[in-house]
Motif scaffolding. Structure first.
Motif, short mmCIF file in Angstrom:
data_model
loop_
_atom_site.label_atom_id
_atom_site.label_comp_id
_atom_site.label_asym_id
_atom_site.label_seq_id
_atom_site.Cartn_x
_atom_site.Cartn_y
_atom_site.Cartn_z
N GLY A 204 0.80 -1.07 -0.22
CA GLY A 204 -0.02 0.09 0.03
C GLY A 204 0.85 1.39 0.07
O GLY A 204 0.88 2.28 -0.58
N ILE A 205 1.48 1.47 0.90
CA ILE A 205 2.87 2.27 1.26
C ILE A 205 3.82 2.99 -0.56
O ILE A 205 3.30 3.77 -0.78
CB ILE A 205 3.89 2.12 1.89
CG1 ILE A 205 2.88 2.50 3.62
CG2 ILE A 205 5.20 3.27 1.53
CD1 ILE A 205 3.92 2.25 4.43
N LEU A 206 3.67 1.42 -1.39
CA LEU A 206 4.69 1.94 -2.51
C LEU A 206 3.81 1.91 -3.68
O LEU A 206 4.09 2.86 -4.56
CB LEU A 206 5.29 0.89 -2.77
CG LEU A 206 6.49 0.34 -2.39
CD1 LEU A 206 6.76 -1.84 -2.63
CD2 LEU A 206 7.61 0.29 -2.46
N ALA A 207 2.31 1.79 -3.11
CA ALA A 207 0.89 2.28 -3.90
C ALA A 207 1.09 3.36 -4.33
O ALA A 207 0.74 4.50 -5.23
CB ALA A 207 0.00 1.29 -3.72
N ILE A 208 1.39 3.88 -2.82
CA ILE A 208 1.13 5.57 -2.57
C ILE A 208 1.95 6.32 -3.35
O ILE A 208 1.62 7.18 -3.55
CB ILE A 208 0.37 5.63 -1.46
CG1 ILE A 208 -0.85 4.85 -0.31
CG2 ILE A 208 0.59 7.14 -0.93
CD1 ILE A 208 -1.07 4.69 0.98
N GLN A 209 3.00 5.64 -2.43
CA GLN A 209 3.97 6.92 -3.37
C GLN A 209 4.05 6.89 -5.19
O GLN A 209 4.31 7.60 -5.56
CB GLN A 209 5.77 5.28 -3.14
CG GLN A 209 6.48 6.50 -2.82
CD GLN A 209 8.48 5.94 -2.67
OE1 GLN A 209 8.13 4.78 -2.65
NE2 GLN A 209 8.89 6.47 -2.43
N ALA A 210 3.68 5.52 -5.53
CA ALA A 210 3.59 5.59 -6.92
C ALA A 210 3.02 6.71 -7.44
O ALA A 210 2.91 6.49 -8.86
CB ALA A 210 3.15 4.27 -7.33
N GLY A 211 2.08 7.10 -6.56
CA GLY A 211 0.08 7.84 -7.06
C GLY A 211 -0.27 7.69 -7.93
O GLY A 211 -1.35 7.95 -8.48
#
Length: 254
Positions: A204-211
Protein backbone atom coordinates in the motif's frame (compact mmCIF):
# COMPACT_ATOMS: atom_id res chain seq x y z
CA UNK A 1 -12.02 -41.07 36.85
CA UNK A 2 -14.85 -42.74 34.91
CA UNK A 3 -13.01 -46.04 35.19
CA UNK A 4 -12.40 -45.63 38.91
CA UNK A 5 -8.88 -44.20 38.94
CA UNK A 6 -8.25 -41.43 41.44
CA UNK A 7 -6.76 -38.20 40.01
CA UNK A 8 -4.22 -38.27 42.83
CA UNK A 9 -2.67 -41.34 41.18
CA UNK A 10 -1.21 -39.00 38.55
CA UNK A 11 0.31 -36.63 41.11
CA UNK A 12 3.71 -38.25 41.39
CA UNK A 13 5.99 -35.59 42.82
CA UNK A 14 9.38 -37.17 41.94
CA UNK A 15 8.25 -37.62 38.32
CA UNK A 16 6.94 -34.05 38.13
CA UNK A 17 10.15 -32.62 39.58
CA UNK A 18 12.32 -34.64 37.21
CA UNK A 19 10.32 -33.73 34.08
CA UNK A 20 9.63 -30.06 34.80
CA UNK A 21 13.01 -29.16 36.29
CA UNK A 22 14.88 -31.30 33.77
CA UNK A 23 13.00 -29.78 30.83
CA UNK A 24 13.57 -26.27 32.16
CA UNK A 25 17.30 -26.87 32.67
CA UNK A 26 17.82 -28.53 29.29
CA UNK A 27 15.87 -25.77 27.50
CA UNK A 28 17.86 -23.09 29.31
CA UNK A 29 21.10 -24.78 28.29
CA UNK A 30 19.92 -24.82 24.67
CA UNK A 31 18.31 -21.36 24.43
CA UNK A 32 20.03 -19.32 27.12
CA UNK A 33 18.84 -17.49 30.23
CA UNK A 34 17.77 -14.36 28.34
CA UNK A 35 15.20 -16.38 26.37
CA UNK A 36 13.94 -18.11 29.52
CA UNK A 37 13.26 -14.73 31.15
CA UNK A 38 10.86 -13.93 28.33
CA UNK A 39 8.63 -16.98 28.93
CA UNK A 40 5.88 -15.01 30.75
CA UNK A 41 5.80 -12.48 27.91
CA UNK A 42 5.61 -15.27 25.32
CA UNK A 43 2.70 -16.89 27.15
CA UNK A 44 0.92 -13.54 27.29
CA UNK A 45 1.36 -13.07 23.56
CA UNK A 46 0.18 -16.61 22.83
CA UNK A 47 -3.04 -16.27 24.84
CA UNK A 48 -3.82 -12.64 24.02
CA UNK A 49 -2.23 -12.12 20.63
CA UNK A 50 -3.27 -8.89 18.93
CA UNK A 51 -5.72 -9.18 16.04
CA UNK A 52 -4.89 -7.50 12.78
CA UNK A 53 -7.87 -5.54 11.49
CA UNK A 54 -7.09 -5.64 7.80
CA UNK A 55 -10.26 -3.79 6.79
CA UNK A 56 -9.31 -0.83 9.00
CA UNK A 57 -5.79 -0.88 7.60
CA UNK A 58 -7.14 -0.85 4.04
CA UNK A 59 -9.33 2.11 4.94
CA UNK A 60 -6.37 3.99 6.43
CA UNK A 61 -4.05 3.39 3.47
CA UNK A 62 -6.70 4.25 0.89
CA UNK A 63 -7.32 7.47 2.80
CA UNK A 64 -3.64 8.33 2.46
CA UNK A 65 -3.82 7.49 -1.26
CA UNK A 66 -6.75 9.90 -1.68
CA UNK A 67 -4.92 12.67 0.16
CA UNK A 68 -1.72 12.14 -1.83
CA UNK A 69 -3.67 12.02 -5.10
CA UNK A 70 -5.31 15.38 -4.43
CA UNK A 71 -2.68 17.33 -2.49
CA UNK A 72 0.62 15.56 -3.15
CA UNK A 73 2.83 13.33 -0.99
CA UNK A 74 4.12 16.21 1.15
CA UNK A 75 0.56 16.81 2.37
CA UNK A 76 0.77 13.49 4.24
CA UNK A 77 3.39 14.86 6.61
CA UNK A 78 0.68 16.43 8.77
CA UNK A 79 -0.98 13.01 9.16
CA UNK A 80 2.11 11.15 10.38
CA UNK A 81 1.55 11.91 14.07
CA UNK A 82 -1.90 10.31 13.88
CA UNK A 83 -0.56 6.94 12.67
CA UNK A 84 -0.50 4.50 15.59
CA UNK A 85 1.25 1.60 13.89
CA UNK A 86 5.03 2.14 14.01
CA UNK A 87 5.66 0.16 10.81
CA UNK A 88 3.12 2.16 8.81
CA UNK A 89 4.41 5.42 10.25
CA UNK A 90 7.99 4.54 9.33
CA UNK A 91 7.01 3.68 5.76
CA UNK A 92 4.96 6.83 5.28
CA UNK A 93 7.79 8.94 6.71
CA UNK A 94 10.17 7.46 4.15
CA UNK A 95 7.68 8.30 1.40
CA UNK A 96 7.21 11.87 2.59
CA UNK A 97 10.99 12.29 2.77
CA UNK A 98 11.24 11.41 -0.92
CA UNK A 99 13.13 8.12 -0.45
CA UNK A 100 13.67 6.04 -3.57
CA UNK A 101 10.92 3.36 -3.90
CA UNK A 102 13.43 0.51 -4.12
CA UNK A 103 15.10 1.72 -0.95
CA UNK A 104 11.72 2.04 0.79
CA UNK A 105 10.93 -1.57 -0.09
CA UNK A 106 14.36 -2.73 1.07
CA UNK A 107 14.14 -0.92 4.41
CA UNK A 108 10.63 -2.17 5.18
CA UNK A 109 11.43 -5.73 4.12
CA UNK A 110 14.43 -5.72 6.45
CA UNK A 111 12.07 -4.53 9.20
CA UNK A 112 9.73 -7.45 8.51
CA UNK A 113 12.60 -9.95 8.47
CA UNK A 114 13.92 -8.60 11.78
CA UNK A 115 10.45 -8.91 13.31
CA UNK A 116 10.16 -12.51 12.12
CA UNK A 117 13.56 -13.32 13.61
CA UNK A 118 12.52 -11.90 16.98
CA UNK A 119 9.27 -13.83 16.94
CA UNK A 120 11.05 -17.04 15.94
CA UNK A 121 12.93 -16.95 19.25
CA UNK A 122 9.72 -17.53 21.20
CA UNK A 123 8.43 -20.32 18.97
CA UNK A 124 11.80 -22.08 18.97
CA UNK A 125 11.97 -21.88 22.76
CA UNK A 126 8.72 -23.81 23.20
CA UNK A 127 9.54 -26.24 20.39
CA UNK A 128 12.83 -26.99 22.14
CA UNK A 129 11.02 -27.59 25.43
CA UNK A 130 8.56 -29.85 23.60
CA UNK A 131 11.47 -31.92 22.32
CA UNK A 132 13.14 -32.29 25.70
CA UNK A 133 10.04 -33.03 27.80
CA UNK A 134 9.30 -36.56 26.43
CA UNK A 135 12.97 -37.46 26.79
CA UNK A 136 12.94 -36.36 30.40
CA UNK A 137 9.81 -38.45 30.87
CA UNK A 138 11.56 -41.52 29.50
CA UNK A 139 14.53 -40.89 31.77
CA UNK A 140 12.13 -40.74 34.71
CA UNK A 141 10.48 -43.99 33.64
CA UNK A 142 13.82 -45.79 33.34
CA UNK A 143 14.88 -44.54 36.77
CA UNK A 144 11.53 -45.68 38.17
CA UNK A 145 11.91 -49.14 36.66
CA UNK A 146 15.40 -49.42 38.10
CA UNK A 147 13.85 -48.69 41.47
CA UNK A 148 11.25 -51.42 40.81
CA UNK A 149 13.92 -53.99 39.98
CA UNK A 150 15.70 -53.19 43.23
CA UNK A 151 12.55 -53.99 45.17
CA UNK A 152 11.46 -57.30 43.60
CA UNK A 153 11.60 -58.85 47.04
CA UNK A 154 8.61 -56.69 48.02
CA UNK A 155 5.82 -57.69 45.62
CA UNK A 156 3.28 -55.48 47.35
CA UNK A 157 5.17 -52.34 46.21
CA UNK A 158 5.60 -53.34 42.56
CA UNK A 159 2.22 -52.07 41.34
CA UNK A 160 2.52 -48.51 42.69
CA UNK A 161 6.20 -48.34 41.73
CA UNK A 162 5.58 -49.39 38.13
CA UNK A 163 2.63 -46.99 37.91
CA UNK A 164 4.77 -44.16 39.24
CA UNK A 165 7.50 -44.97 36.74
CA UNK A 166 5.18 -44.58 33.78
CA UNK A 167 3.71 -41.36 35.18
CA UNK A 168 6.98 -39.66 34.21
CA UNK A 169 6.52 -40.59 30.55
CA UNK A 170 2.90 -39.46 30.71
CA UNK A 171 3.87 -36.06 32.12
CA UNK A 172 6.67 -35.60 29.59
CA UNK A 173 4.63 -36.52 26.53
CA UNK A 174 1.54 -34.75 27.86
CA UNK A 175 3.21 -31.42 28.55
CA UNK A 176 5.01 -31.51 25.21
CA UNK A 177 1.84 -32.04 23.18
CA UNK A 178 -0.65 -30.13 25.33
CA UNK A 179 1.45 -27.15 26.42
CA UNK A 180 4.77 -26.59 24.64
CA UNK A 181 4.00 -27.47 21.02
CA UNK A 182 0.59 -25.72 20.92
CA UNK A 183 2.15 -22.52 22.28
CA UNK A 184 5.00 -22.78 19.76
CA UNK A 185 2.60 -23.16 16.82
CA UNK A 186 0.40 -20.37 18.17
CA UNK A 187 3.36 -17.99 18.29
CA UNK A 188 4.40 -19.08 14.82
CA UNK A 189 0.91 -18.42 13.49
CA UNK A 190 0.73 -14.97 15.10
CA UNK A 191 4.08 -14.08 13.59
CA UNK A 192 2.96 -15.18 10.13
CA UNK A 193 -0.25 -13.16 10.45
CA UNK A 194 1.67 -10.04 11.41
CA UNK A 195 4.12 -10.57 8.55
CA UNK A 196 1.20 -10.81 6.11
CA UNK A 197 -0.34 -7.63 7.51
CA UNK A 198 2.95 -5.80 7.13
CA UNK A 199 3.33 -7.09 3.58
CA UNK A 200 -0.04 -5.54 2.79
CA UNK A 201 1.03 -2.24 4.35
CA UNK A 202 4.26 -2.33 2.36
CA UNK A 203 2.44 -2.75 -0.95
CA UNK A 204 0.00 0.00 0.00
CA UNK A 205 2.78 2.42 0.86
CA UNK A 206 4.58 1.74 -2.43
CA UNK A 207 1.32 2.19 -4.35
CA UNK A 208 0.75 5.54 -2.62
CA UNK A 209 4.28 6.62 -3.46
CA UNK A 210 3.75 5.62 -7.09
CA UNK A 211 0.63 7.82 -7.25
CA UNK A 212 -1.77 5.00 -8.04
CA UNK A 213 -5.49 5.71 -8.22
CA UNK A 214 -7.08 5.09 -4.80
CA UNK A 215 -9.39 2.50 -6.32
CA UNK A 216 -6.38 0.64 -7.71
CA UNK A 217 -4.76 0.83 -4.28
CA UNK A 218 -7.93 -0.66 -2.82
CA UNK A 219 -7.87 -3.60 -5.20
CA UNK A 220 -4.20 -4.26 -4.49
CA UNK A 221 -4.76 -4.28 -0.75
CA UNK A 222 -7.89 -6.43 -0.93
CA UNK A 223 -5.81 -9.26 -2.38
CA UNK A 224 -4.29 -9.63 1.12
CA UNK A 225 -7.71 -9.80 2.81
CA UNK A 226 -9.47 -13.19 3.19
CA UNK A 227 -12.23 -13.60 0.56
CA UNK A 228 -15.01 -13.69 3.15
CA UNK A 229 -13.92 -10.31 4.55
CA UNK A 230 -13.20 -8.49 1.29
CA UNK A 231 -16.66 -7.02 0.84
CA UNK A 232 -16.55 -5.48 4.30
CA UNK A 233 -13.08 -4.11 3.64
CA UNK A 234 -14.19 -2.75 0.28
CA UNK A 235 -17.11 -0.92 1.87
CA UNK A 236 -14.83 0.49 4.56
CA UNK A 237 -12.39 1.76 1.96
CA UNK A 238 -15.05 3.19 -0.37
CA UNK A 239 -16.00 6.42 1.36
CA UNK A 240 -17.23 9.76 0.06
CA UNK A 241 -13.67 10.97 -0.48
CA UNK A 242 -12.85 8.08 -2.79
CA UNK A 243 -15.98 8.67 -4.85
CA UNK A 244 -15.15 12.37 -5.06
CA UNK A 245 -11.64 11.58 -6.31
CA UNK A 246 -12.95 9.23 -8.99
CA UNK A 247 -15.64 11.70 -9.99
CA UNK A 248 -13.13 14.52 -10.32
CA UNK A 249 -10.83 12.39 -12.47
CA UNK A 250 -13.70 11.37 -14.73
CA UNK A 251 -14.79 15.00 -15.10
CA UNK A 252 -11.25 16.07 -15.92
CA UNK A 253 -10.95 13.31 -18.52
CA UNK A 254 -14.25 14.40 -20.09
Amino acid sequence: MMEGTSPTAFLNMPAMILVFVGTFAATMAACGMDAMKKIPAFYKIAFAGAEHHLAAKVHELVGFAERARKDGLLALESDLDQIEDAFTKKGMQLVVDGTDPDLVREILEVEVDAMAARHKEGAELFKTAGGFAPTMGIIGTVMGLVHVLHNLSHPETLGPSISGAFIATLIGVGTANVVYYPVAYRLKGLSAAEADARAMVLEGILAIQAGDNPRIVTEKLLSFVPPEARETAREAASGPNLRAVDGGEQAAAA
